[in-house]
Scaffold this motif. Structure first.
Motif, PDB file in Angstrom:
ATOM      1  N   ASP A  47       0.891  -1.118   0.138  1.00  0.00           N
ATOM      2  CA  ASP A  47      -0.054  -0.046   0.075  1.00  0.00           C
ATOM      3  C   ASP A  47       0.821   1.105   0.112  1.00  0.00           C
ATOM      4  O   ASP A  47       1.757   1.215   0.622  1.00  0.00           O
ATOM      5  CB  ASP A  47      -0.902   0.009   1.257  1.00  0.00           C
ATOM      6  CG  ASP A  47      -2.111  -0.935   1.140  1.00  0.00           C
ATOM      7  OD1 ASP A  47      -1.973  -1.762   0.267  1.00  0.00           O
ATOM      8  OD2 ASP A  47      -2.537  -1.358   2.314  1.00  0.00           O
ATOM      9  N   ILE A  48       0.496   2.261  -0.386  1.00  0.00           N
ATOM     10  CA  ILE A  48       1.128   3.545  -0.591  1.00  0.00           C
ATOM     11  C   ILE A  48       1.470   3.939   0.733  1.00  0.00           C
ATOM     12  O   ILE A  48       0.584   3.734   1.629  1.00  0.00           O
ATOM     13  CB  ILE A  48       0.388   4.592  -1.661  1.00  0.00           C
ATOM     14  CG1 ILE A  48       1.350   5.845  -1.746  1.00  0.00           C
ATOM     15  CG2 ILE A  48      -0.976   5.087  -0.736  1.00  0.00           C
ATOM     16  CD1 ILE A  48       0.718   6.889  -2.654  1.00  0.00           C
ATOM     17  N   ASP A  49       2.559   4.485   0.910  1.00  0.00           N
ATOM     18  CA  ASP A  49       3.035   5.214   2.254  1.00  0.00           C
ATOM     19  C   ASP A  49       3.290   4.131   3.477  1.00  0.00           C
ATOM     20  O   ASP A  49       3.530   4.224   4.530  1.00  0.00           O
ATOM     21  CB  ASP A  49       1.943   6.266   2.920  1.00  0.00           C
ATOM     22  CG  ASP A  49       1.897   7.389   2.132  1.00  0.00           C
ATOM     23  OD1 ASP A  49       3.078   7.799   1.691  1.00  0.00           O
ATOM     24  OD2 ASP A  49       1.066   8.015   2.303  1.00  0.00           O
ATOM     25  N   THR A  50       3.368   2.873   2.867  1.00  0.00           N
ATOM     26  CA  THR A  50       3.842   1.697   3.809  1.00  0.00           C
ATOM     27  C   THR A  50       5.263   1.882   4.135  1.00  0.00           C
ATOM     28  O   THR A  50       6.271   2.162   3.395  1.00  0.00           O
ATOM     29  CB  THR A  50       3.789   0.074   3.167  1.00  0.00           C
ATOM     30  OG1 THR A  50       2.230   0.086   2.923  1.00  0.00           O
ATOM     31  CG2 THR A  50       4.218  -0.821   4.015  1.00  0.00           C
ATOM     32  N   LYS A  51       5.512   1.839   5.510  1.00  0.00           N
ATOM     33  CA  LYS A  51       7.022   1.714   5.788  1.00  0.00           C
ATOM     34  C   LYS A  51       7.418   0.312   5.941  1.00  0.00           C
ATOM     35  O   LYS A  51       6.864  -0.719   6.486  1.00  0.00           O
ATOM     36  CB  LYS A  51       7.246   2.070   7.376  1.00  0.00           C
ATOM     37  CG  LYS A  51       8.534   2.479   7.704  1.00  0.00           C
ATOM     38  CD  LYS A  51       8.621   2.895   9.143  1.00  0.00           C
ATOM     39  CE  LYS A  51       8.193   2.058  10.109  1.00  0.00           C
ATOM     40  NZ  LYS A  51       8.335   2.673  11.547  1.00  0.00           N
ATOM     41  N   ILE A  52       8.715  -0.112   5.146  1.00  0.00           N
ATOM     42  CA  ILE A  52       9.459  -1.308   5.301  1.00  0.00           C
ATOM     43  C   ILE A  52      10.738  -1.107   5.900  1.00  0.00           C
ATOM     44  O   ILE A  52      11.460  -0.260   5.604  1.00  0.00           O
ATOM     45  CB  ILE A  52       9.526  -1.721   3.673  1.00  0.00           C
ATOM     46  CG1 ILE A  52       8.316  -1.817   3.033  1.00  0.00           C
ATOM     47  CG2 ILE A  52      10.407  -2.956   3.605  1.00  0.00           C
ATOM     48  CD1 ILE A  52       8.494  -2.199   1.450  1.00  0.00           C
ATOM     49  N   SER A  72      13.562   6.541  -6.403  1.00  0.00           N
ATOM     50  CA  SER A  72      12.628   7.653  -6.281  1.00  0.00           C
ATOM     51  C   SER A  72      12.572   8.530  -5.096  1.00  0.00           C
ATOM     52  O   SER A  72      12.920   8.003  -4.045  1.00  0.00           O
ATOM     53  CB  SER A  72      11.190   7.064  -6.505  1.00  0.00           C
ATOM     54  OG  SER A  72      10.142   8.030  -6.324  1.00  0.00           O
ATOM     55  N   LYS A  73      12.483   9.746  -5.591  1.00  0.00           N
ATOM     56  CA  LYS A  73      12.520  10.812  -4.305  1.00  0.00           C
ATOM     57  C   LYS A  73      11.338  10.436  -3.199  1.00  0.00           C
ATOM     58  O   LYS A  73      11.023  11.149  -2.314  1.00  0.00           O
ATOM     59  CB  LYS A  73      12.527  12.194  -4.717  1.00  0.00           C
ATOM     60  CG  LYS A  73      13.922  12.539  -5.700  1.00  0.00           C
ATOM     61  CD  LYS A  73      13.530  14.226  -6.028  1.00  0.00           C
ATOM     62  CE  LYS A  73      15.005  14.485  -6.638  1.00  0.00           C
ATOM     63  NZ  LYS A  73      14.907  15.955  -7.151  1.00  0.00           N
ATOM     64  N   LYS A  74      10.241   9.790  -4.012  1.00  0.00           N
ATOM     65  CA  LYS A  74       9.187   9.442  -3.258  1.00  0.00           C
ATOM     66  C   LYS A  74       9.324   8.151  -2.354  1.00  0.00           C
ATOM     67  O   LYS A  74       8.284   7.952  -1.349  1.00  0.00           O
ATOM     68  CB  LYS A  74       8.014   9.322  -4.030  1.00  0.00           C
ATOM     69  CG  LYS A  74       7.444  10.781  -4.650  1.00  0.00           C
ATOM     70  CD  LYS A  74       6.274  10.750  -5.281  1.00  0.00           C
ATOM     71  CE  LYS A  74       5.886  12.117  -6.142  1.00  0.00           C
ATOM     72  NZ  LYS A  74       4.639  11.880  -6.879  1.00  0.00           N
ATOM     73  N   CYS A  75      10.217   7.565  -2.312  1.00  0.00           N
ATOM     74  CA  CYS A  75      10.348   6.359  -1.484  1.00  0.00           C
ATOM     75  C   CYS A  75      11.580   6.952  -0.725  1.00  0.00           C
ATOM     76  O   CYS A  75      12.881   6.812  -1.228  1.00  0.00           O
ATOM     77  CB  CYS A  75      11.111   5.302  -2.390  1.00  0.00           C
ATOM     78  SG  CYS A  75       9.697   4.201  -3.357  1.00  0.00           S
ATOM     79  N   ILE A  76      11.256   7.338   0.473  1.00  0.00           N
ATOM     80  CA  ILE A  76      12.329   7.777   1.399  1.00  0.00           C
ATOM     81  C   ILE A  76      12.851   7.059   2.457  1.00  0.00           C
ATOM     82  O   ILE A  76      12.204   6.510   3.399  1.00  0.00           O
ATOM     83  CB  ILE A  76      11.574   8.996   2.141  1.00  0.00           C
ATOM     84  CG1 ILE A  76      10.892   9.876   1.061  1.00  0.00           C
ATOM     85  CG2 ILE A  76      12.217   9.844   3.170  1.00  0.00           C
ATOM     86  CD1 ILE A  76       9.872  11.033   1.754  1.00  0.00           C
ATOM     87  N   VAL A  77      14.178   6.660   2.288  1.00  0.00           N
ATOM     88  CA  VAL A  77      15.027   5.996   3.292  1.00  0.00           C
ATOM     89  C   VAL A  77      15.233   7.048   4.522  1.00  0.00           C
ATOM     90  O   VAL A  77      15.662   8.090   4.376  1.00  0.00           O
ATOM     91  CB  VAL A  77      16.299   5.711   2.943  1.00  0.00           C
ATOM     92  CG1 VAL A  77      16.900   4.877   3.793  1.00  0.00           C
ATOM     93  CG2 VAL A  77      15.919   4.533   1.516  1.00  0.00           C
ATOM     94  N   VAL A 124       7.389   4.101   1.253  1.00  0.00           N
ATOM     95  CA  VAL A 124       7.074   4.019  -0.279  1.00  0.00           C
ATOM     96  C   VAL A 124       5.797   4.673  -0.672  1.00  0.00           C
ATOM     97  O   VAL A 124       4.624   4.350  -0.156  1.00  0.00           O
ATOM     98  CB  VAL A 124       6.833   2.428  -0.593  1.00  0.00           C
ATOM     99  CG1 VAL A 124       6.473   2.245  -1.967  1.00  0.00           C
ATOM    100  CG2 VAL A 124       7.889   1.475   0.054  1.00  0.00           C
ATOM    101  N   GLY A 125       6.156   6.021  -1.555  1.00  0.00           N
ATOM    102  CA  GLY A 125       5.348   6.539  -1.893  1.00  0.00           C
ATOM    103  C   GLY A 125       5.394   6.568  -3.432  1.00  0.00           C
ATOM    104  O   GLY A 125       4.507   7.426  -3.867  1.00  0.00           O
ATOM    105  N   ASP A 126       6.068   5.604  -4.007  1.00  0.00           N
ATOM    106  CA  ASP A 126       6.017   5.446  -5.751  1.00  0.00           C
ATOM    107  C   ASP A 126       6.529   4.122  -5.881  1.00  0.00           C
ATOM    108  O   ASP A 126       7.035   3.694  -5.015  1.00  0.00           O
ATOM    109  CB  ASP A 126       6.776   6.663  -6.098  1.00  0.00           C
ATOM    110  CG  ASP A 126       6.532   6.802  -7.515  1.00  0.00           C
ATOM    111  OD1 ASP A 126       5.721   5.990  -8.196  1.00  0.00           O
ATOM    112  OD2 ASP A 126       7.467   7.782  -8.263  1.00  0.00           O
TER     113      ASP A 126
END
Length: 208
Positions: A102-107, A126-131, A143-145
């Motif tokens: 799902d979008i915005d899930t934290k892994i 991707s800048k929308k997948c923020i570590v 995970v935003g993309d």
């Protein structure tokens, strides 16, 4: 005569429903409803605007609703993203591979170094997948993309001390020095200075 109610069936962004719209139905009747998800979305659940409209199985795409009042029933969908967790040569990542979330899930991420390599950083496509902490072996990514997240490792090559450095030492001593060693990668190549404890030997045949 039979009492009737108004039933409206609709969908949120990310999908559609069969027989969408408002229709007149008999009071207390069971009415079939079906949700259809779009690409990159998943069906989440049905919601009703009234407790008098009871959905048989709210988390099932195909179900029915018993209508005892005028109401609106909505199929809700959630945006999904594809993410791949991988590593470069020199180590591995626990729970690596591709998955749909799902979008915005934290892994959670956990990198493990091989012998002769050190962890450098996490790289996201991707800048929308923020570590959260790219320089940490153990961290997480939100995970935003659609994206790939890679643990990058670099090979360690040690530089040994020259004879001039120890020529005046008559006995074994331990001292703290700035010891330069290079971490070579295909691109880029750079040096890192680390303060370490080393034993100094007058006989260069000994290994430092």
């Amino acid at each position: 005569f039979v009492k009737t109610q108004q039933l409206t069936v609709s969908a949120s962004t990310g999908g559609s429903v069969s027989s969408a719209g408002t229709k007149t139905v008999d009071y207390d009747s069971d009415n079939a409803i079906t949700a259809i998800s779009d690409s990159s979305y998943r069906f989440d659940k049905w919601t009703s605007s009234s407790k008098s409209c009871v959905i048989s199985k709210a988390t099932s795409m195909s179900t029915s609703v018993k209508v005892s009042d005028d109401c609106k029933v909505t199929a809700n969908f959630v945006k999904t993203q594809n993410v791949t967790i991988a590593s470069s040569t020199g180590g591995y990542v626990k729970s690596s591979g591709s998955r749909t979330v799902d979008i915005d899930t934290k892994i959670n991420l956990q990198a493990v170094e091989d012998s002769g390599y050190v962890f450098e950083k996490w790289i996201s496509s991707s800048k929308k997948c923020i570590v959260a902490d790219p320089a940490s072996l153990s961290t997480s990514v939100r995970v935003g993309d659609d994206c790939s997240v890679t643990a990058n490792f670099v090979k360690v090559e040690y530089v040994f001390l020259e004879e001039d450095f120890v020529r005046d030492i008559d006995s074994v001593e331990t001292t703290e020095v700035d010891f330069a060693f290079s971490l070579n990668t295909v691109s880029p190549t750079y040096s890192k200075i680390d303060s370490i404890m080393v034993a100094l030997f007058t006989d260069l045949g000994d290994t430092l």
